[in-house]
Design a protein around this motif. Structure first.
Motif, PDB file in Angstrom:
ATOM      1  N   GLU A 178      29.179  29.885  67.140  1.00  0.00           N
ATOM      2  CA  GLU A 178      30.104  29.044  67.905  1.00  0.00           C
ATOM      3  C   GLU A 178      31.419  28.853  67.153  1.00  0.00           C
ATOM      4  N   ASP A 179      31.331  28.622  65.851  1.00  0.00           N
ATOM      5  CA  ASP A 179      32.545  28.437  65.043  1.00  0.00           C
ATOM      6  C   ASP A 179      33.393  29.712  65.018  1.00  0.00           C
ATOM      7  N   LEU A 180      32.734  30.869  64.905  1.00  0.00           N
ATOM      8  CA  LEU A 180      33.479  32.132  64.892  1.00  0.00           C
ATOM      9  C   LEU A 180      34.136  32.407  66.238  1.00  0.00           C
ATOM     10  N   ILE A 181      33.451  32.054  67.324  1.00  0.00           N
ATOM     11  CA  ILE A 181      34.048  32.208  68.653  1.00  0.00           C
ATOM     12  C   ILE A 181      35.273  31.305  68.792  1.00  0.00           C
ATOM     13  N   LYS A 182      35.161  30.075  68.263  1.00  0.00           N
ATOM     14  CA  LYS A 182      36.301  29.158  68.306  1.00  0.00           C
ATOM     15  C   LYS A 182      37.471  29.702  67.513  1.00  0.00           C
ATOM     16  N   VAL A 183      37.189  30.263  66.336  1.00  0.00           N
ATOM     17  CA  VAL A 183      38.246  30.858  65.509  1.00  0.00           C
ATOM     18  C   VAL A 183      38.907  32.011  66.247  1.00  0.00           C
ATOM     19  N   ALA A 184      38.093  32.849  66.895  1.00  0.00           N
ATOM     20  CA  ALA A 184      38.645  33.984  67.636  1.00  0.00           C
ATOM     21  C   ALA A 184      39.544  33.509  68.778  1.00  0.00           C
ATOM     22  N   LYS A 185      39.119  32.463  69.480  1.00  0.00           N
ATOM     23  CA  LYS A 185      39.941  31.912  70.551  1.00  0.00           C
ATOM     24  C   LYS A 185      41.270  31.404  70.007  1.00  0.00           C
ATOM     25  N   GLU A 186      41.206  30.687  68.884  1.00  0.00           N
ATOM     26  CA  GLU A 186      42.425  30.139  68.296  1.00  0.00           C
ATOM     27  C   GLU A 186      43.356  31.244  67.816  1.00  0.00           C
ATOM     28  N   ALA A 187      42.786  32.278  67.205  1.00  0.00           N
ATOM     29  CA  ALA A 187      43.612  33.383  66.712  1.00  0.00           C
ATOM     30  C   ALA A 187      44.338  34.068  67.856  1.00  0.00           C
ATOM     31  N   CYS A 188      43.636  34.307  68.949  1.00  0.00           N
ATOM     32  CA  CYS A 188      44.260  34.971  70.100  1.00  0.00           C
ATOM     33  C   CYS A 188      45.253  34.052  70.791  1.00  0.00           C
ATOM     34  N   ALA A 189      44.889  32.754  70.910  1.00  0.00           N
ATOM     35  CA  ALA A 189      45.782  31.808  71.576  1.00  0.00           C
ATOM     36  C   ALA A 189      47.075  31.627  70.793  1.00  0.00           C
ATOM     37  N   VAL A 190      46.965  31.506  69.463  1.00  0.00           N
ATOM     38  CA  VAL A 190      48.157  31.360  68.634  1.00  0.00           C
ATOM     39  C   VAL A 190      49.062  32.570  68.791  1.00  0.00           C
ATOM     40  N   THR A 191      48.463  33.762  68.823  1.00  0.00           N
ATOM     41  CA  THR A 191      49.263  34.984  68.966  1.00  0.00           C
ATOM     42  C   THR A 191      49.958  35.039  70.312  1.00  0.00           C
ATOM     43  N   LEU A 192      49.224  34.701  71.370  1.00  0.00           N
ATOM     44  CA  LEU A 192      49.798  34.808  72.711  1.00  0.00           C
ATOM     45  C   LEU A 192      50.860  33.740  72.960  1.00  0.00           C
ATOM     46  N   PHE A 193      50.535  32.496  72.613  1.00  0.00           N
ATOM     47  CA  PHE A 193      51.426  31.401  72.972  1.00  0.00           C
ATOM     48  C   PHE A 193      52.550  31.199  71.969  1.00  0.00           C
ATOM     49  N   SER A 194      52.233  31.263  70.661  1.00  0.00           N
ATOM     50  CA  SER A 194      53.259  30.959  69.675  1.00  0.00           C
ATOM     51  C   SER A 194      53.949  32.203  69.129  1.00  0.00           C
ATOM     52  N   THR A 195      53.548  33.386  69.573  1.00  0.00           N
ATOM     53  CA  THR A 195      54.214  34.610  69.133  1.00  0.00           C
ATOM     54  C   THR A 195      54.707  35.406  70.328  1.00  0.00           C
ATOM     55  N   PHE A 196      53.800  35.739  71.239  1.00  0.00           N
ATOM     56  CA  PHE A 196      54.157  36.569  72.390  1.00  0.00           C
ATOM     57  C   PHE A 196      55.139  35.841  73.315  1.00  0.00           C
ATOM     58  N   VAL A 197      54.801  34.612  73.703  1.00  0.00           N
ATOM     59  CA  VAL A 197      55.650  33.870  74.640  1.00  0.00           C
ATOM     60  C   VAL A 197      56.995  33.547  74.004  1.00  0.00           C
ATOM     61  N   ILE A 198      56.977  33.103  72.737  1.00  0.00           N
ATOM     62  CA  ILE A 198      58.238  32.784  72.053  1.00  0.00           C
ATOM     63  C   ILE A 198      59.088  34.039  71.900  1.00  0.00           C
ATOM     64  N   GLY A 199      58.436  35.187  71.648  1.00  0.00           N
ATOM     65  CA  GLY A 199      59.170  36.446  71.555  1.00  0.00           C
ATOM     66  C   GLY A 199      59.898  36.764  72.854  1.00  0.00           C
ATOM     67  N   VAL A 200      59.227  36.552  73.981  1.00  0.00           N
ATOM     68  CA  VAL A 200      59.858  36.781  75.286  1.00  0.00           C
ATOM     69  C   VAL A 200      61.041  35.830  75.481  1.00  0.00           C
ATOM     70  N   ILE A 201      60.858  34.550  75.134  1.00  0.00           N
ATOM     71  CA  ILE A 201      61.928  33.562  75.304  1.00  0.00           C
ATOM     72  C   ILE A 201      63.130  33.911  74.424  1.00  0.00           C
ATOM     73  N   GLN A 202      62.870  34.240  73.165  1.00  0.00           N
ATOM     74  CA  GLN A 202      63.966  34.592  72.260  1.00  0.00           C
ATOM     75  C   GLN A 202      64.691  35.849  72.734  1.00  0.00           C
ATOM     76  N   ALA A 203      63.925  36.828  73.201  1.00  0.00           N
ATOM     77  CA  ALA A 203      64.525  38.084  73.638  1.00  0.00           C
ATOM     78  C   ALA A 203      65.473  37.853  74.805  1.00  0.00           C
ATOM     79  N   PHE A 204      65.036  37.089  75.795  1.00  0.00           N
ATOM     80  CA  PHE A 204      65.891  36.849  76.949  1.00  0.00           C
ATOM     81  C   PHE A 204      67.044  35.909  76.603  1.00  0.00           C
ATOM     82  N   PHE A 205      66.838  35.027  75.644  1.00  0.00           N
ATOM     83  CA  PHE A 205      67.917  34.135  75.209  1.00  0.00           C
ATOM     84  C   PHE A 205      69.064  34.945  74.614  1.00  0.00           C
TER      85      PHE A 205
END
Length: 340
Positions: A178-205
């Motif tokens: 369960e802990d490893l699944i939680k870590v995997a979720k957090e790792a993917c979520a951090v990448t998508l929301f705090s890297t991928f989405v911000i990258g899109v926002i910065q690029a269009f800015f």
């Protein structure tokens, strides 16, 4: 049999991995929407998948298409504002070297001209090869994208049964799983929301800033900024500052100042939005140097998808390795569960 099953599905490994990253990162958000929605889960998941893909992939696909059009027409590409600005930069640099030659008595211009000619020739050759490869591989890219969508939908729809299956047949105890699944979720979520989405926002800015001040090709700037925004230490701001420098060399002082301001604001977006988007997802405080090597290494090994794989693997390693070491230290030789 398991080996044969894996072997025949190897062609779909890349879209499956990408779909897995998106599904792990989005599952908590999707579950919240499904719980609030009165519609069947399959309909809610399908709607969210379509909307999300339209918001993210449509502009990126359009950007890739526009760049492919530019690269497939070398004459038109050479006349674009960016190439004109680069030529102006080349001329300014050669003029500085001429002055240095007059002061020192050493010929610095001839070697520099030869090097620049070689560089521009290689860039032109690469552009033609890239455009040809893009056109040739387009059917395969579209097919893999279709497979990615199917995998993403299936993983989001069957998330609960998949989790139960993983826990049941895991080689470690249920709590650690369960802990490893939680870590995997957090790792993917951090990448998508705090890297991928911000990258899109910065690029269009920065792209919109270039469009307002007439600097660079909009879609080319957006794509380049999006790619480099994933790379720690570099980030998105240098693209805006490069456009500001090119404008300054071309005696466009107003646009140069404007692009410098845009680049500065784009550089601060990361610090403002990352805590908001990442929230309490447990983002690790990782050295920028480690982040840089992980992203560049992933790009070298996996190509463009490495922009996503690198941050995910990095965050996953930083979260999972301490858990595994702690469990190993606590249980000693009885690390594996009694059931296995």
């Amino acid at each position: 049999m398991a080996g044969l099953f894996t072997y025949i599905n190897l062609p779909f490994l890349l879209p499956l991995l990408l779909a897995g990253i998106f599904a792990m990162g989005l599952i908590n958000f999707v579950n919240r929407i499904c719980n609030k929605s009165r519609a069947p889960r399959w309909l809610t998941v399908a709607g969210l998948t379509i909307v999300g893909l339209a918001l993210v992939w449509l502009p990126l696909t359009l950007a890739t298409y526009r760049i492919g059009v530019h690269l497939s027409s070398p004459q038109d590409f050479a006349a674009t504002p960016v190439m004109t600005q680069l030529k102006n930069l080349q001329t300014s640099g050669l003029n500085i070297l001429k002055q240095a030659t007059e002061w020192t008595g050493y010929d610095l211009v001839t070697p520099a001209q030869g090097m620049l000619t070689s560089v521009f020739g290689k860039v032109g050759s690469w552009a033609l090869e890239f455009s040809s490869a893009l056109v040739t591989q387009l059917p395969g890219i579209l097919f893999n994208f279709f497979i990615f969508v199917l995998f993403l939908y299936a993983l989001l729809l069957k998330a609960a049964p998949i989790k139960e299956f993983v826990i049941r047949y895991s080689l470690v105890d249920d709590k650690l799983t369960e802990d490893l699944i939680k870590v995997a979720k957090e790792a993917c979520a951090v990448t998508l929301f705090s890297t991928f989405v911000i990258g899109v926002i910065q690029a269009f800015f920065i792209g919109i800033g270039g469009l307002i001040f007439g600097e660079g090709d909009f879609w080319l700037v957006v794509t380049v900024t999006f790619v480099v925004s994933f790379i720690p230490i570099i980030g998105a701001a240098p693209v805006g500052f490069l456009l500001a420098i090119l404008a300054f060399i071309g005696d466009r002082i107003g646009p140069a100042i404007g692009m410098a301001i845009v680049a500065t604001l784009a550089g601060t977006i990361d610090n403002i939005l990352k805590p908001i988007l990442a929230g309490n997802m447990g983002e690790q405080k990782i050295s920028p140097l480690v982040g840089f090597t992980c992203v560049i290494g992933a790009v070298i090994m996996f190509g463009i998808p490495g922009l996503l794989f690198g941050p995910v693997i990095m965050n996953l390693a930083y979260g999972a390795i301490p858990l595994l070491l702690k469990q190993l230290k606590h249980n000693g030789s009885t690390f594996f569960s009694n059931d296995t």
